[in-house]
Design a protein around this motif. Sequence first.
Motif, PDB file in Angstrom:
ATOM      1  N   GLN A 157     -19.936 -11.595  66.847  1.00 50.86           N
ATOM      2  CA  GLN A 157     -20.779 -10.577  67.469  1.00 50.86           C
ATOM      3  C   GLN A 157     -19.968  -9.301  67.631  1.00 50.86           C
ATOM      4  O   GLN A 157     -19.037  -9.251  68.435  1.00 50.86           O
ATOM      5  CB  GLN A 157     -21.272 -11.063  68.847  1.00 50.86           C
ATOM      6  CG  GLN A 157     -22.031 -12.373  68.829  1.00 50.86           C
ATOM      7  CD  GLN A 157     -23.381 -12.265  68.147  1.00 50.86           C
ATOM      8  OE1 GLN A 157     -23.921 -11.158  67.981  1.00 50.86           O
ATOM      9  NE2 GLN A 157     -23.945 -13.398  67.752  1.00 50.86           N
ATOM     10  N   GLY A 160     -20.494  -6.751  72.489  1.00 44.21           N
ATOM     11  CA  GLY A 160     -20.813  -7.589  73.643  1.00 44.21           C
ATOM     12  C   GLY A 160     -21.783  -6.935  74.588  1.00 44.21           C
ATOM     13  O   GLY A 160     -22.028  -7.443  75.691  1.00 44.21           O
ATOM     14  N   SER A 218     -18.402 -19.786  70.315  1.00 43.24           N
ATOM     15  CA  SER A 218     -18.731 -18.741  71.274  1.00 43.24           C
ATOM     16  C   SER A 218     -20.237 -18.545  71.210  1.00 43.24           C
ATOM     17  O   SER A 218     -20.751 -17.785  70.397  1.00 43.24           O
ATOM     18  CB  SER A 218     -17.994 -17.434  70.956  1.00 43.24           C
ATOM     19  OG  SER A 218     -18.238 -16.470  71.970  1.00 43.24           O
ATOM     20  N   TRP A 220     -22.886 -16.971  72.539  1.00 42.22           N
ATOM     21  CA  TRP A 220     -23.217 -15.820  73.393  1.00 42.22           C
ATOM     22  C   TRP A 220     -24.664 -15.885  73.848  1.00 42.22           C
ATOM     23  O   TRP A 220     -25.573 -16.194  73.073  1.00 42.22           O
ATOM     24  CB  TRP A 220     -22.965 -14.524  72.620  1.00 42.22           C
ATOM     25  CG  TRP A 220     -23.086 -13.284  73.453  1.00 42.22           C
ATOM     26  CD1 TRP A 220     -22.627 -13.091  74.723  1.00 42.22           C
ATOM     27  CD2 TRP A 220     -23.697 -12.052  73.066  1.00 42.22           C
ATOM     28  NE1 TRP A 220     -22.896 -11.811  75.151  1.00 42.22           N
ATOM     29  CE2 TRP A 220     -23.561 -11.149  74.146  1.00 42.22           C
ATOM     30  CE3 TRP A 220     -24.337 -11.616  71.906  1.00 42.22           C
ATOM     31  CZ2 TRP A 220     -24.056  -9.840  74.105  1.00 42.22           C
ATOM     32  CZ3 TRP A 220     -24.821 -10.315  71.860  1.00 42.22           C
ATOM     33  CH2 TRP A 220     -24.683  -9.439  72.950  1.00 42.22           C
ATOM     34  N   SER A 221     -24.883 -15.532  75.117  1.00 40.15           N
ATOM     35  CA  SER A 221     -26.213 -15.587  75.717  1.00 40.15           C
ATOM     36  C   SER A 221     -26.875 -14.217  75.842  1.00 40.15           C
ATOM     37  O   SER A 221     -27.787 -14.030  76.637  1.00 40.15           O
ATOM     38  CB  SER A 221     -26.136 -16.254  77.097  1.00 40.15           C
ATOM     39  OG  SER A 221     -27.422 -16.523  77.597  1.00 40.15           O
ATOM     40  N   ARG A 222     -26.416 -13.255  75.045  1.00 37.60           N
ATOM     41  CA  ARG A 222     -27.052 -11.936  74.959  1.00 37.60           C
ATOM     42  C   ARG A 222     -27.025 -11.149  76.263  1.00 37.60           C
ATOM     43  O   ARG A 222     -27.930 -10.367  76.553  1.00 37.60           O
ATOM     44  CB  ARG A 222     -28.508 -12.053  74.483  1.00 37.60           C
ATOM     45  CG  ARG A 222     -28.666 -12.851  73.194  1.00 37.60           C
ATOM     46  CD  ARG A 222     -28.185 -12.089  71.996  1.00 37.60           C
ATOM     47  NE  ARG A 222     -28.047 -12.945  70.815  1.00 37.60           N
ATOM     48  CZ  ARG A 222     -27.586 -12.541  69.647  1.00 37.60           C
ATOM     49  NH1 ARG A 222     -27.193 -11.292  69.499  1.00 37.60           N
ATOM     50  NH2 ARG A 222     -27.472 -13.362  68.635  1.00 37.60           N
ATOM     51  N   ASN A 227     -22.106 -17.021  78.253  1.00 30.55           N
ATOM     52  CA  ASN A 227     -22.222 -17.913  77.108  1.00 30.55           C
ATOM     53  C   ASN A 227     -23.008 -19.157  77.501  1.00 30.55           C
ATOM     54  O   ASN A 227     -22.915 -19.616  78.646  1.00 30.55           O
ATOM     55  CB  ASN A 227     -20.847 -18.348  76.593  1.00 30.55           C
ATOM     56  CG  ASN A 227     -20.208 -17.324  75.678  1.00 30.55           C
ATOM     57  OD1 ASN A 227     -20.526 -16.133  75.718  1.00 30.55           O
ATOM     58  ND2 ASN A 227     -19.287 -17.771  74.854  1.00 30.55           N
ATOM     59  N   SER A 243     -15.124 -16.883  75.375  1.00 29.28           N
ATOM     60  CA  SER A 243     -15.942 -15.691  75.572  1.00 29.28           C
ATOM     61  C   SER A 243     -16.107 -14.901  74.278  1.00 29.28           C
ATOM     62  O   SER A 243     -15.269 -14.975  73.367  1.00 29.28           O
ATOM     63  CB  SER A 243     -15.315 -14.794  76.633  1.00 29.28           C
ATOM     64  OG  SER A 243     -14.097 -14.246  76.155  1.00 29.28           O
ATOM     65  N   LEU A 244     -17.176 -14.159  74.224  1.00 22.42           N
ATOM     66  CA  LEU A 244     -17.425 -13.277  73.082  1.00 22.42           C
ATOM     67  C   LEU A 244     -16.246 -12.337  72.857  1.00 22.42           C
ATOM     68  O   LEU A 244     -15.833 -12.100  71.721  1.00 22.42           O
ATOM     69  CB  LEU A 244     -18.704 -12.480  73.329  1.00 22.42           C
ATOM     70  CG  LEU A 244     -19.065 -11.351  72.354  1.00 22.42           C
ATOM     71  CD1 LEU A 244     -20.571 -11.198  72.283  1.00 22.42           C
ATOM     72  CD2 LEU A 244     -18.455 -10.007  72.757  1.00 22.42           C
ATOM     73  N   GLU A 245     -15.699 -11.827  73.949  1.00 23.06           N
ATOM     74  CA  GLU A 245     -14.618 -10.855  73.834  1.00 23.06           C
ATOM     75  C   GLU A 245     -13.380 -11.467  73.174  1.00 23.06           C
ATOM     76  O   GLU A 245     -12.770 -10.875  72.282  1.00 23.06           O
ATOM     77  CB  GLU A 245     -14.279 -10.310  75.228  1.00 23.06           C
ATOM     78  CG  GLU A 245     -15.385  -9.477  75.864  1.00 23.06           C
ATOM     79  CD  GLU A 245     -16.499 -10.288  76.497  1.00 23.06           C
ATOM     80  OE1 GLU A 245     -17.483  -9.684  76.956  1.00 23.06           O
ATOM     81  OE2 GLU A 245     -16.408 -11.530  76.545  1.00 23.06           O
ATOM     82  N   THR A 450     -25.865 -21.331  81.238  1.00 21.57           N
ATOM     83  CA  THR A 450     -24.642 -20.546  81.061  1.00 21.57           C
ATOM     84  C   THR A 450     -23.564 -20.955  82.064  1.00 21.57           C
ATOM     85  O   THR A 450     -23.826 -21.670  83.037  1.00 21.57           O
ATOM     86  CB  THR A 450     -24.888 -19.035  81.220  1.00 21.57           C
ATOM     87  OG1 THR A 450     -25.002 -18.722  82.623  1.00 21.57           O
ATOM     88  CG2 THR A 450     -26.126 -18.580  80.470  1.00 21.57           C
TER      89      THR A 450
END
Length: 516
Positions: A157, A160, A218, A220-222, A227, A243-245, A450
């Motif tokens: 992604q 973020g 990862s 991701w939950s938008r 997440n 995490s996305l990061e 999450t």
Amino acid sequence: MNYTKLFMASAVIAFTFSTAQTQQEMVKSIMNEAYSNSQTEKLAYELVDGIGPRLVGTPKMKQAHDWAINKFKSWGIDARNEQYGEWKSWERGTSSVEMVYPHVKSLEGMQLAFSPATGAKGVTAEVIMLPTFKSKEEFNKWLPKVKGKLVMVSQYQPSGRPEYNWKEFATPESFEKYKKETEAATREWNQSLETLGLTWRTLNKPFEDAGAAGLVLSNWSRGFGVNKIFSAGTKKIPAVDISLEDYGQLYRMLQNGVTPKLKIVANSKDRGMAPTFNTVAEIKGSEKANEYVILSAHLDSWDGGTGATDNATGTVMMMEVARILKKLYPNPKRTIIVGLWGSEEQGLNGSRAYVSAHKDQMPNVQAVFNQDNGTGRIVNVSGSGFVNAYDYLGRWFAAAPSELTREIKFTFPGSPGGGGSDHASFVAAGVPGFMLGSLNWAYGNYTWHTQRDTYDKIVFDDLKNNVALIAILTYMASEDPEKASNEKMRLPVNPRTGKAAEWPSVQEPIRKGGVD
């Protein structure tokens, strides 16, 4: 003058007035108890912070069942655990994910549910990113590369920032560019999985079979910093979500010719198999003991967070309603049952098991009130496909003060639905079951499944509103002189098949889970 008829008419008027007065007094007492003596904060603390996440099969799940029984009994309410099967028993321990090359950094992440442990020394290996593929042959040629590696198996992604944030601050041109690029990347990723015959549920197995050292996801939950946390899907190697990061940083290093190395330590315990239960509490009816009003909520959760809004809130609501009614309405006309179901998250297993075990009750159920979608006040109610639901629900809701009902949108007759929550188990059996849908409070992105589904996300003012409303509905359903109609609507024709849609069928629960 016909004095007999006059006397009878006067008696009916007096009875009606007396009944209305009694109802008003009960509603007033319920409202006072729900707001002035609320136990919701204390119950939520004990369940969410004190016990924590309640993954099916875990010791925490059994602890929650036993806690609920003790609470009910402390209020003078009979309660029991009903076993319906068994599940793989797994206990979460501490876990850590660290980047050890090209520099040292602790990553934000956690072991996924049911993931195998690593041992005290952990697993240290280089990472490799799953690319997209045009064919299965291309994938099969690439697959041997994963041996001994930690495989990154989630889509990258690039941003973020959730879409609403882009929409608020970006130029229209920049926002459209962002949407176009992210949608194209998602289509490519999904098409690749489809080409390989894989889904997010089955994605991990090929890598485990090919000798990967572990898996890095990862999901991701938008939303900022959230997440989804689900199952590992592995039997021998660890699977973690980060995490996305942090996931993005690893991806960009790979893209720039640097191969990061991670160390994963996961200290979970495999405890074999454990029994699965429903907790069932009962306030016996005084006049129509063989007719039932059922309060429904699932007790289990995923375990990324502590299961606060999915579904400690529903559990706490139904327990608090039972406490209030036992105190103010100890001899209901109909039997009031509270069902706190197990393993809803794996397919409504607890409520399906109850329906299966109590087939004799189903024709005599007045109504099922189910709550399962977050912390918000009730704003949506569907008739679930029952033709006359508007009639009796209308009577019951009309008894509640307008401040509890003014925001609610009703859909009649509605439709039976396909099984999103536990009321569906009852609807399939022809029982008038109703989902009491909550105000969103960003549930879908920020708390549903999450790692951020924690106590601080509970909105207790809304919970107290819901407790008052559900207690009033339960009282009215119990007192109603009429048995609620379970007549089903004629379902519309499916335009794809040209045939009338069919009412959902009763499904048996999974009796032995987590072993496939």
